[in-house]
Scaffold this motif. Sequence first.
Motif: not given
Lengths: 226, 226
Positions: A100-121
Amino acid sequence: MAEPSSGHKPSSSGQPSAPSGYPYHAPPSSYGYSSPYTWGAGGGGAAGCYFPPGTAPEIIHSFQAVDRDRSGFIDEYELQAALSSGYQRFSLRTIRLLMFLFQNPNNPSKMGPAEFSALWNCIGQWRGIFDRFDRDRSGKIDSMELREALLSLGYAVPPSVIQVLISNYADGKTGKGALNFDNFVECGMIVKGLTEKFKEKDTRYAGSATLTYDTFMSMVIPFIVP
Amino acid sequence: MAEPSSGHKPSSSGQPSAPSGYPYHAPPSSYGYSSPYTWGAGGGGAAGCYFPPGTAPEIIHSFQAVDRDRSGFIDEYELQAALSSGYQRFSLRTIRLLMFLFQNPNNPSKMGPAEFSALWNCIGQWRGIFDRFDRDRSGKIDSMELREALLSLGYAVPPSVIQVLISNYADGKTGKGALNFDNFVECGMIVKGLTEKFKEKDTRYAGSATLTYDTFMSMVIPFIVP
């Protein structure tokens, strides 16, 4: 909490500088999750899934290992598996909060590479902070340490709120609240998420905000997930 | 949401009368949980545990059946058992929310006869409303029915909030959100609790409130329990 003695204008970075003792501080630059979308995968197609330049190979590997259909997006179970490879197995509740917190507003139910990378860091940074405050290396931090850890992340949370947060994780033996890293990420993400929501409404950076009932409910309800 | 066109003074009952279309209405008189403490069990001793005059025998029986040590107070597991006798077995998450919302401020971790009686009657009223809106007798209500049911309880919740609330209970087969009675009580109590908290701060009954960061966090965090 002391009110700021004078108005504070946002700095040129868009992140206002806060007086000390202010409820929310400018977070460390490595911390933000407001910018991953500049590198986002776009509208949700399979094409165009990019990691930000300089993404560590282990992050790319962890993502791709769980994205078996190469769609460029992962769901909550895949995120749980991906984070397990670098950190630990987080509870599904924590995973949902992270989605929920790192979601891409364009695709809130899935997580893409950019969001995953931000979350991992972000989790990497939080792991460092957790270890710093877990001084006795017990794998758990107490309420005082939680307060200090949140302060070092830029969140000055009232002690009464800390008590409520930590009481949910009371130790069956001692009755005292203590958080393992999963709990810490869950609590911290709740604080981070609610604080960011509040800051959006506190446009004058005054430490207070006027909210309509609808706005208040819309801000809060997404954090209350079963 | 429309702002009221003029100021509204609280009525002599302490419950302001609201213009129609206003986000929160005066609840039905049988509904309130703000008054049970007039009949409360006091500071928490075993003596002085009274049910309000006219309490239905089944309520007294249900309470006493689980209060085995005759302390006059029950914990969350005992509450779960007690409600099972009259209604159904609620999830522990719902039970914790009920304990929190109907707590006696003098003894927040236990529930006495007065609080139990108020809770029992409230759930009875909600059961009636649930059945009224479950028109096809499926045992579940959808988002539109939830919105109508909450309206009939006095809560005008924005459709976007209803969507978020109900999305947590998506049906695995249809993907559509639907609530059974346990879910309905959980959702409804969250709405009720947050609305009451907001109303406390909306002293002018204007449909908006100015909150400091500390107040906002203190209002919201107790609802976010693991």
